[in-house]
Scaffold this motif. Structure first.
Motif, mmCIF file in Angstrom:
data_model
loop_
_atom_site.group_PDB
_atom_site.id
_atom_site.type_symbol
_atom_site.label_atom_id
_atom_site.label_comp_id
_atom_site.label_asym_id
_atom_site.label_seq_id
_atom_site.Cartn_x
_atom_site.Cartn_y
_atom_site.Cartn_z
ATOM 1 N N THR A 28 23.414 30.256 12.197
ATOM 2 C CA THR A 28 22.733 29.517 13.252
ATOM 3 C C THR A 28 23.664 29.296 14.443
ATOM 4 O O THR A 28 23.259 28.756 15.458
ATOM 5 N N SER A 29 24.928 29.737 14.306
ATOM 6 C CA SER A 29 25.907 29.574 15.375
ATOM 7 C C SER A 29 25.702 30.616 16.460
ATOM 8 O O SER A 29 25.221 31.714 16.215
ATOM 9 N N VAL A 85 18.031 38.535 13.256
ATOM 10 C CA VAL A 85 19.265 39.329 13.270
ATOM 11 C C VAL A 85 20.431 38.438 12.895
ATOM 12 O O VAL A 85 20.609 37.349 13.437
ATOM 13 N N GLY A 86 21.254 38.918 11.929
ATOM 14 C CA GLY A 86 22.367 38.118 11.432
ATOM 15 C C GLY A 86 23.670 38.419 12.139
ATOM 16 O O GLY A 86 23.752 39.208 13.074
ATOM 17 N N SER A 87 24.712 37.767 11.657
ATOM 18 C CA SER A 87 26.066 37.951 12.183
ATOM 19 C C SER A 87 26.773 39.036 11.378
ATOM 20 O O SER A 87 26.581 39.120 10.163
ATOM 21 N N PRO A 88 27.578 39.905 11.985
ATOM 22 C CA PRO A 88 28.042 39.915 13.375
ATOM 23 C C PRO A 88 27.141 40.683 14.332
ATOM 24 O O PRO A 88 27.509 40.905 15.479
ATOM 25 N N GLY A 89 25.938 41.083 13.872
ATOM 26 C CA GLY A 89 25.028 41.823 14.732
ATOM 27 C C GLY A 89 24.523 41.021 15.913
ATOM 28 O O GLY A 89 23.945 41.576 16.844
ATOM 29 N N ASN A 90 24.768 39.708 15.904
ATOM 30 C CA ASN A 90 24.343 38.858 17.017
ATOM 31 C C ASN A 90 25.338 38.884 18.176
ATOM 32 O O ASN A 90 25.122 38.244 19.196
ATOM 33 N N THR A 112 18.104 37.142 19.169
ATOM 34 C CA THR A 112 18.988 36.343 18.314
ATOM 35 C C THR A 112 18.695 34.867 18.524
ATOM 36 O O THR A 112 18.378 34.436 19.637
ATOM 37 N N ARG A 113 18.779 34.107 17.459
ATOM 38 C CA ARG A 113 18.399 32.684 17.526
ATOM 39 C C ARG A 113 19.563 31.732 17.311
ATOM 40 O O ARG A 113 19.375 30.525 17.241
ATOM 41 N N GLY A 114 20.783 32.287 17.207
ATOM 42 C CA GLY A 114 21.942 31.399 17.123
ATOM 43 C C GLY A 114 22.110 30.644 18.429
ATOM 44 O O GLY A 114 21.612 31.064 19.473
ATOM 45 N N GLY A 115 22.809 29.544 18.374
ATOM 46 C CA GLY A 115 23.005 28.768 19.591
ATOM 47 C C GLY A 115 24.137 27.778 19.460
ATOM 48 O O GLY A 115 24.797 27.699 18.425
ATOM 49 N N MET A 116 24.361 27.052 20.521
ATOM 50 C CA MET A 116 25.397 26.010 20.505
ATOM 51 C C MET A 116 24.857 24.748 21.171
ATOM 52 O O MET A 116 23.971 24.812 22.011
ATOM 53 N N VAL A 117 25.428 23.626 20.731
ATOM 54 C CA VAL A 117 25.018 22.340 21.279
ATOM 55 C C VAL A 117 25.970 21.979 22.414
ATOM 56 O O VAL A 117 27.198 21.958 22.237
ATOM 57 N N SER A 154 25.809 17.637 26.502
ATOM 58 C CA SER A 154 24.659 16.777 26.787
ATOM 59 C C SER A 154 23.795 16.539 25.550
ATOM 60 O O SER A 154 22.875 15.744 25.567
ATOM 61 N N GLY A 155 24.080 17.305 24.476
ATOM 62 C CA GLY A 155 23.281 17.202 23.263
ATOM 63 C C GLY A 155 22.188 18.250 23.180
ATOM 64 O O GLY A 155 21.515 18.386 22.159
ATOM 65 N N GLN A 156 21.993 19.009 24.254
ATOM 66 C CA GLN A 156 20.966 20.053 24.280
ATOM 67 C C GLN A 156 21.477 21.298 23.560
ATOM 68 O O GLN A 156 22.605 21.736 23.759
ATOM 69 N N ARG A 157 20.626 21.893 22.718
ATOM 70 C CA ARG A 157 20.981 23.137 22.035
ATOM 71 C C ARG A 157 20.519 24.315 22.883
ATOM 72 O O ARG A 157 19.353 24.414 23.255
ATOM 73 N N VAL A 158 21.455 25.214 23.183
ATOM 74 C CA VAL A 158 21.159 26.399 23.985
ATOM 75 C C VAL A 158 21.162 27.605 23.056
ATOM 76 O O VAL A 158 22.146 27.874 22.363
ATOM 77 N N VAL A 159 20.038 28.333 23.025
ATOM 78 C CA VAL A 159 19.868 29.484 22.131
ATOM 79 C C VAL A 159 20.333 30.755 22.846
ATOM 80 O O VAL A 159 20.083 30.936 24.034
ATOM 81 N N ASP A 160 21.009 31.648 22.104
ATOM 82 C CA ASP A 160 21.550 32.887 22.695
ATOM 83 C C ASP A 160 20.454 33.797 23.253
ATOM 84 O O ASP A 160 20.561 34.304 24.366
ATOM 85 N N ASN A 161 19.420 34.065 22.454
ATOM 86 C CA ASN A 161 18.303 34.925 22.880
ATOM 87 C C ASN A 161 18.741 36.311 23.351
ATOM 88 O O ASN A 161 18.255 36.826 24.361
ATOM 89 N N LEU A 162 19.669 36.945 22.628
ATOM 90 C CA LEU A 162 20.076 38.306 22.963
ATOM 91 C C LEU A 162 19.058 39.299 22.414
ATOM 92 O O LEU A 162 18.492 39.098 21.343
ATOM 93 N N LEU A 163 18.841 40.391 23.146
ATOM 94 C CA LEU A 163 17.931 41.437 22.691
ATOM 95 C C LEU A 163 18.664 42.315 21.682
ATOM 96 O O LEU A 163 19.545 43.094 22.060
ATOM 97 N N LYS A 164 18.354 42.171 20.442
ATOM 98 C CA LYS A 164 18.959 42.925 19.350
ATOM 99 C C LYS A 164 17.856 43.315 18.376
ATOM 100 O O LYS A 164 16.838 42.633 18.311
#
Length: 204
Positions: A30-31, A71-76, A108-113, A116-126
């Motif tokens: 999820t990272s 899509v999993g890691s490291p493919g993300n 891809t659905r991994g992201g980081m917080v 501000s507390g907002q989670r930003v999703v990567d959304n890479l085309l894979k």
């Protein structure tokens, strides 16, 4: 472990002329690719000038329907070549080729917080591309005829239709993005043989 293996590649690449690393694996994460440890290790290998080809994962079906964002890691990671699985339907024409239902799909659905507390999703085309990965016949490691490797021994369907096996020439049948990735790695090897000056981004 995989990260330790990638460290070995980094330290020994020049001595062994390593130009490609094939990672037929995919870990759920999820990272964001920015801080995922497996993605970071793969990215370090790419930064050293080695092409990294990895499986997208086999999580494309959930509760009986095609699921996106699997899509999993490291493919993300954006620097690696992420490979999904296609089915050629035993024909030579491309018009009937399809992506296997089990093949993981993006974005891809991994992201980081953020602070501000907002989670930003990567959304890479894979994945970046798909390659044959349905009922692929390849070498089966055996120590003696009838003493199959653990995967084949526990899943006898992998030997279905492969009769009259000869020791040191045994075969098994596999499906998955883990068998699609080496198809692409082989193509990359031919590209580098034809043009050794290609960098990982140019290959991709």
């Amino acid at each position: 472990d995989v990260i330790g293996g990638l460290d070995w590649v980094l330290y020994n690449a020049k001595e062994h002329n390593i130009r490609i690393v094939n990672l037929s694996l995919s870990a759920s994460s999820t990272s964001s690719w920015v801080n995922d440890p497996l993605a970071q290790a793969a990215r370090a290998v790419v930064a050293s000038g080695i092409v990294v080809v990895t499986a997208a994962g086999n999580y494309g079906m959930a509760t009986g329907k095609v699921t996106h964002g699997t899509v999993g890691s490291p493919g993300n990671d954006p620097s690696v070549i992420t490979v999904g699985s296609s089915n050629m339907k035993l024909t030579t024409q491309r018009s009937d080729d399809v992506v296997n239902n089990f093949s993981s799909r993006g974005p891809t659905r991994g992201g980081m917080v953020m602070s501000s507390g907002q989670r930003v999703v990567d959304n890479l085309l894979k994945p970046d591309l798909v390659a044959p990965g349905n009922a692929m016949v390849s070498a089966a490691s055996t120590s003696a005829l009838g003493q199959w490797n653990r995967l084949a021994a526990q899943n006898t369907g992998l030997l279905s239709g492969l009769t009259d096996q000869v020791l040191n020439q045994t075969l098994m049948m596999l499906s998955g993005t883990s068998v699609s990735a080496p198809v692409v790695s082989g193509a990359v090897a031919l590209m580098l043989q034809a043009n050794p000056g290609l960098t990982p981004p140019l290959v991709k």
